[in-house]
Design a protein around this motif. Sequence first.
Motif, PDB file in Angstrom:
ATOM      1  N   SER A 119       1.091  -1.120   0.190  1.00 41.83           N
ATOM      2  CA  SER A 119       0.241  -0.287   0.020  1.00 41.83           C
ATOM      3  C   SER A 119       0.528   1.176  -0.098  1.00 41.83           C
ATOM      4  O   SER A 119       0.404   2.248  -0.668  1.00 41.83           O
ATOM      5  N   ARG A 122       1.860   0.965  -3.417  1.00 40.45           N
ATOM      6  CA  ARG A 122       0.963   1.893  -4.563  1.00 40.45           C
ATOM      7  C   ARG A 122       1.188   0.851  -5.476  1.00 40.45           C
ATOM      8  O   ARG A 122       0.850   1.158  -6.389  1.00 40.45           O
ATOM      9  N   LEU A 315      -4.626  -0.541  -0.397  1.00 46.06           N
ATOM     10  CA  LEU A 315      -3.576  -0.824  -1.634  1.00 46.06           C
ATOM     11  C   LEU A 315      -5.125  -0.943  -3.134  1.00 46.06           C
ATOM     12  O   LEU A 315      -4.579  -0.690  -4.294  1.00 46.06           O
TER      13      LEU A 315
END
Length: 758
Positions: A119, A122, A315
């Motif tokens: 997350s 990215r 995420l």
Amino acid sequence: MSGQIQRSSSVVIGTNGPATNNGLSISPTTSLQSPLQIFVRAKKKINLVYGEVEVYVNDSANFLLGVPKNCELVKQEEQDIVTSHVGKVKGIREVLARDHMKVAFFGRTSNGKSTVINSMLRERILPSGIGHTTNCFIQVEASENGESYLIAENSDERKNVKSVSQLAHSLLCSDSLGDNSLVKVFWPTDKCPLLRDDVVLVDSPGIDVSPNLDSWIDRHCLDADVFVLVANSESTLMLTEKNFFFKVSARLSKPNVFVLNNRWDASASEPEFLEEVRKQHLLRTVDFLVDELKVCNSRAEAEQRVFFVSAKEVLQARINEFKGLPINTGMVADGFHGRYFEFQDFERKFEECISKSAVRTKFDQHTKRGKAIVSDTRNVMEALLERASVKRAAKTQIRREVLDHLDFTEKQLQLVTVEMKDKICKMVEEVEHKVSKALSDEIRRLSVLVDEFHAPFHSEQIVLQVYKKELHNHVEACLGSNLRARLSTALALNMETSQKEMADRVTSMLSAEKKQLGMGMIPRREPFEVLYRLNCDNLCADFTEDIEFRFSFGITSLIQRFMGKGKVTPWVISNYTESIPRPIASQSSLSGQFLPSEDFSILSRVAVASIASQGTMGGLLVGGFLLKTVGWRLIFFTGVIYGGLYLYERLTWTNKAKERTFKQQYVDHATRKLRLIVDLTSANCSHQVQQELSSTFARLCHLVDGTMNDMQTEIKQIESELRALDELAAGTKVLRNKANYLIGELDRFDKAYLSPEL
């Protein structure tokens, strides 16, 4: 990995583009897009400074090596210190080049550590899912060449990774990987902006599945800047998690710990208990951070380190955002935006914390060590400069003293030279006068010396030649002996006194080791002796004796007495060879030999005129005139007396008489000859004295010249050393000033990035 890890620096600017001031003066500002840029800029700054420190230390080491050993200015321990700093700075630079902000994620199995990392990045980089997906430590960092690959521990092989499935497959296929092994995953920065800012994220196996927690901490935690405890919000903090961080805290002083209560989206199913559960989790977590772990000073600070998030939702939202879709596309629970914003809040505070922590933990010691290294080198340079200054002052004083001594010696030598020249001239004149007087006295006593000569005498020419040669040698030996007896003692004493005075005056200008050499130039065994070169054999070589019998009252003798007033002229002696009685000479010969003289008596004039007249008639007229004037009786008695005198002289003309005549003639001849050489002999003797004294003085002056040349050579050597010391001092000052500049740069870095208020 040991509990103490060195860190070095090499500056890399992040893609967010921090502002710089000439590449060096960097200070953090609040206008930066990401707090992580503080670390990036600090890293660049410290690397630039350490680059100059490395150049400075290398220059200092080479400078010290270039100082000549015979100067004795550089101590070996100082040179060893600077040389050791060269290796230290090189090692620090290598560590700084690898330094980065390290975040270690820990938690129990399946708490979502890998999902949290994905997350933050990215993108799905690490494999995640149900079960024990991470079986070793995985370190994710930026790829330098834009490729994605991994490098396993104890291997240099790069394994290409194009997707998460490939990464998971590679990890699962590595049978040799243990739970303490480290796999480095290099991922392109264009896909993960967080990696651009020198952030390294480390995923770990579940702390509840391995007993090797101590080795984990030693290898992977001691250099971590931030620890993120990923907890399961569906349960509470477990003892396993607490014990792990107790071990971490025991090895690190107040580690930076963030607690993420993951899977907070599950609370959406029971909204009525949401706040109560949150408060319960927050209370227990804050108690753990403040009271048990003691990594936070206050509860308010601890509350800023606890977050309730759903990594899986974040995420998915970021993947949707990357694809251009709304972030809430898909199946999301109520309260998504709150959890999403809290995750962003976590990232913001995390970035601020990790940036400040990394700068302080990684660069603080490097800054202190850099200051210590530069200070040590500066102290060496200052000590060298001080010793060089002291030595230069001493050399300058020595040069001044040598110059003064040289000037004094030159002036003294000039004064002594003038005095000695005057003294030599006076002594030469005195010697010339004494020799002239003594030789004149000996010439007046020449008859005595000749009378003392006894050798067989004979009128034969061969015997006479031997007799004359021996007489020459006798006269020369006696004259030389008498002159030496009269002059040598006083002359030798005067010479010795003069030479000693010269030596004393000149050696006073010499160094101690050359004084003995100067005194040794005065002859001590044999005193100086003048050589009197009379050379009577050559001087009287033209002597011609005349020992033939000559009647004292012969006509020629009488004429010579009248003409020379009783003295026989040399011309008559050398040309009068006829014996007495002699026949009357012819008219032509008489007329050519006897010239009229006013001193002749009348009788002599008449006799000469009669003899000189032509023919027998003139003679008869003169005889008749005399007979008629004085009478025959007087003439007869006069003839008898004249004949008796002649007979007496003829009978007494013996070999002794010849010897006396010979000696008298020799004395007369030698006297005339010797008087001609009186001035020459005295000048020769004075010249010998002058030459001896001048030679002695010249040798002594040569020693002084040698001493002066030595002093001039010493002055040149000192001047060369002074120039070298000036160059050394100039170089030392440059290095000292550069050290001050570098310490100032490190102080500015400290103030800009490490001050407590930041």
